[in-house]
Design a protein around this motif. Structure first.
Motif, short mmCIF file in Angstrom:
data_model
loop_
_atom_site.label_atom_id
_atom_site.label_comp_id
_atom_site.label_asym_id
_atom_site.label_seq_id
_atom_site.Cartn_x
_atom_site.Cartn_y
_atom_site.Cartn_z
N TYR A 18 0.83 -1.20 0.00
CA TYR A 18 0.00 0.00 0.00
C TYR A 18 0.87 1.26 0.00
CZ TYR A 18 -3.31 3.54 1.44
OH TYR A 18 -4.06 4.68 1.51
N LEU A 19 1.89 1.28 0.84
CA LEU A 19 2.78 2.44 0.91
C LEU A 19 3.48 2.69 -0.42
CD1 LEU A 19 4.32 1.90 4.47
CD2 LEU A 19 2.76 3.73 3.76
N GLN A 20 3.92 1.64 -1.08
CA GLN A 20 4.55 1.78 -2.40
C GLN A 20 3.59 2.41 -3.40
OE1 GLN A 20 5.77 -2.17 -3.43
NE2 GLN A 20 7.56 -2.16 -2.10
N CYS A 21 2.35 1.96 -3.40
CA CYS A 21 1.36 2.50 -4.33
C CYS A 21 1.03 3.96 -4.02
CB CYS A 21 0.08 1.66 -4.29
SG CYS A 21 0.31 -0.02 -4.89
N GLU A 22 0.88 4.29 -2.76
CA GLU A 22 0.62 5.68 -2.36
C GLU A 22 1.76 6.60 -2.79
OE1 GLU A 22 -1.77 7.63 -0.15
OE2 GLU A 22 -3.01 6.15 -1.16
N ARG A 23 2.99 6.16 -2.57
CA ARG A 23 4.15 6.97 -2.97
C ARG A 23 4.16 7.21 -4.47
NH1 ARG A 23 7.14 4.43 1.33
NH2 ARG A 23 7.49 2.62 0.03
N GLU A 24 3.83 6.17 -5.23
CA GLU A 24 3.85 6.30 -6.68
C GLU A 24 2.75 7.24 -7.18
OE1 GLU A 24 3.71 3.56 -10.67
OE2 GLU A 24 4.59 2.73 -8.85
N VAL A 25 1.58 7.19 -6.57
CA VAL A 25 0.46 8.02 -7.03
C VAL A 25 0.55 9.45 -6.50
CG1 VAL A 25 -2.05 8.32 -6.95
CG2 VAL A 25 -1.08 6.07 -7.37
N LEU A 26 0.80 9.61 -5.20
CA LEU A 26 0.78 10.93 -4.59
C LEU A 26 2.16 11.55 -4.37
CD1 LEU A 26 -1.98 10.48 -1.85
CD2 LEU A 26 -2.19 11.58 -4.07
N GLY A 27 3.21 10.73 -4.42
CA GLY A 27 4.54 11.25 -4.17
C GLY A 27 4.91 11.28 -2.69
N VAL A 28 3.96 10.98 -1.83
CA VAL A 28 4.18 10.93 -0.38
C VAL A 28 3.48 9.69 0.15
CG1 VAL A 28 4.36 13.42 -0.06
CG2 VAL A 28 2.14 12.33 0.11
N HIS A 29 3.76 9.35 1.39
CA HIS A 29 3.06 8.22 1.99
C HIS A 29 2.55 8.62 3.36
CE1 HIS A 29 6.36 7.17 4.72
NE2 HIS A 29 7.16 7.44 3.71
N PRO A 30 1.56 7.91 3.88
CA PRO A 30 0.99 8.23 5.18
C PRO A 30 2.00 8.05 6.30
CG PRO A 30 -0.36 6.62 4.01
CD PRO A 30 0.90 6.78 3.24
N GLN A 31 1.79 8.79 7.38
CA GLN A 31 2.64 8.65 8.56
C GLN A 31 2.33 7.36 9.31
OE1 GLN A 31 1.79 12.21 10.75
NE2 GLN A 31 3.01 13.49 9.38
N GLU A 32 1.08 6.93 9.23
CA GLU A 32 0.65 5.74 9.95
C GLU A 32 -0.32 4.94 9.09
OE1 GLU A 32 -1.86 4.76 14.03
OE2 GLU A 32 -0.94 6.74 13.80
N VAL A 33 -0.11 3.63 9.03
CA VAL A 33 -1.01 2.74 8.28
C VAL A 33 -1.33 1.53 9.14
CG1 VAL A 33 -1.24 1.23 6.26
CG2 VAL A 33 -0.09 3.44 6.03
N GLU A 34 -2.61 1.22 9.21
CA GLU A 34 -3.07 0.04 9.94
C GLU A 34 -3.76 -0.88 8.94
OE1 GLU A 34 -6.26 -1.08 13.43
OE2 GLU A 34 -5.56 0.99 13.26
N VAL A 35 -3.42 -2.16 8.99
CA VAL A 35 -4.02 -3.15 8.09
C VAL A 35 -4.73 -4.20 8.94
CG1 VAL A 35 -3.57 -4.92 6.35
CG2 VAL A 35 -2.20 -2.82 6.37
N ARG A 36 -5.98 -4.47 8.57
CA ARG A 36 -6.76 -5.49 9.26
C ARG A 36 -7.27 -6.49 8.22
NH1 ARG A 36 -10.52 -1.33 12.69
NH2 ARG A 36 -8.81 -0.29 13.76
N VAL A 37 -7.20 -7.76 8.57
CA VAL A 37 -7.71 -8.83 7.71
C VAL A 37 -8.94 -9.41 8.40
CG1 VAL A 37 -7.21 -11.09 6.72
CG2 VAL A 37 -5.42 -9.33 6.79
N ILE A 38 -10.07 -9.36 7.68
CA ILE A 38 -11.33 -9.85 8.23
C ILE A 38 -12.00 -10.72 7.17
CG2 ILE A 38 -13.56 -9.21 9.23
CD1 ILE A 38 -12.20 -6.36 9.67
N LYS A 39 -11.91 -12.03 7.37
CA LYS A 39 -12.48 -13.01 6.43
C LYS A 39 -11.96 -12.78 5.00
CE LYS A 39 -15.34 -14.87 9.53
NZ LYS A 39 -15.00 -16.12 10.08
N ASN A 40 -12.84 -12.35 4.10
CA ASN A 40 -12.42 -12.13 2.71
C ASN A 40 -12.26 -10.64 2.40
OD1 ASN A 40 -15.24 -11.73 2.88
ND2 ASN A 40 -15.45 -11.99 0.67
N HIS A 41 -11.88 -9.88 3.43
CA HIS A 41 -11.67 -8.44 3.27
C HIS A 41 -10.35 -8.01 3.90
CE1 HIS A 41 -16.09 -8.86 3.10
NE2 HIS A 41 -15.97 -7.93 2.16
N ILE A 42 -9.78 -6.99 3.31
CA ILE A 42 -8.63 -6.31 3.91
C ILE A 42 -9.06 -4.86 4.09
CG2 ILE A 42 -6.25 -5.55 3.57
CD1 ILE A 42 -5.99 -7.99 1.61
#
Length: 125
Positions: A18-42
């Motif tokens: 996710y961070l790689q994609c954000e950097r490529e699209v916006l040129g910056v990345h978030p300060q904090e990222v939380e990832v949760r996996v719930i069944k068939n969802h991220i």
């Protein structure tokens, strides 16, 4: 314990993708990222970065907002970059990605739908 380590490794890989994609699209990345996996969802929650909407100015040509057009293009680009990365990491197809922003806090959320239950897959492999 092994299952918890596998799930932590999975969420770390998803966060980095996710961070790689954000950097490529916006040129910056978030300060904090939380990832949760719930069944068939991220669920990815990003804090501390300008959203696509905030990162571009507002102009209009022939009644259509350039801002809106660029936001849509950037969202599509982010999703096009993120889908194959996520599919490669989890071994399932991404069926859709939904994006939203909390106006009050500025947090950005991506809800990624998959064609398999990765929570079960990674907890029992």
């Amino acid at each position: 314990m092994k299952e918890k380590c596998m799930m932590q490794e999975l969420t770390n890989q998803l966060k980095e993708a996710y961070l790689q994609c954000e950097r490529e699209v916006l040129g910056v990345h978030p300060q904090e990222v939380e990832v949760r996996v719930i069944k068939n969802h991220i669920v990815i929650i990003a804090k501390g970065t300008p959203t696509i909407e905030q990162s571009i100015s507002v102009h209009a040509i022939r009644g259509r907002s350039i801002h809106q057009t660029i936001c849509e293009m950037d969202r599509e680009r982010l999703q096009a970059l993120l889908k194959p990365k996520v599919a490669s990491i989890v071994g399932c197809d991404v069926t859709s990605i939904q994006s939203d922003i909390c106006i009050g806090t500025g947090e950005k959320m991506e809800l990624i739908h998959l064609d398999c239950d990765i929570e079960n897959k990674f907890m029992h492999d």
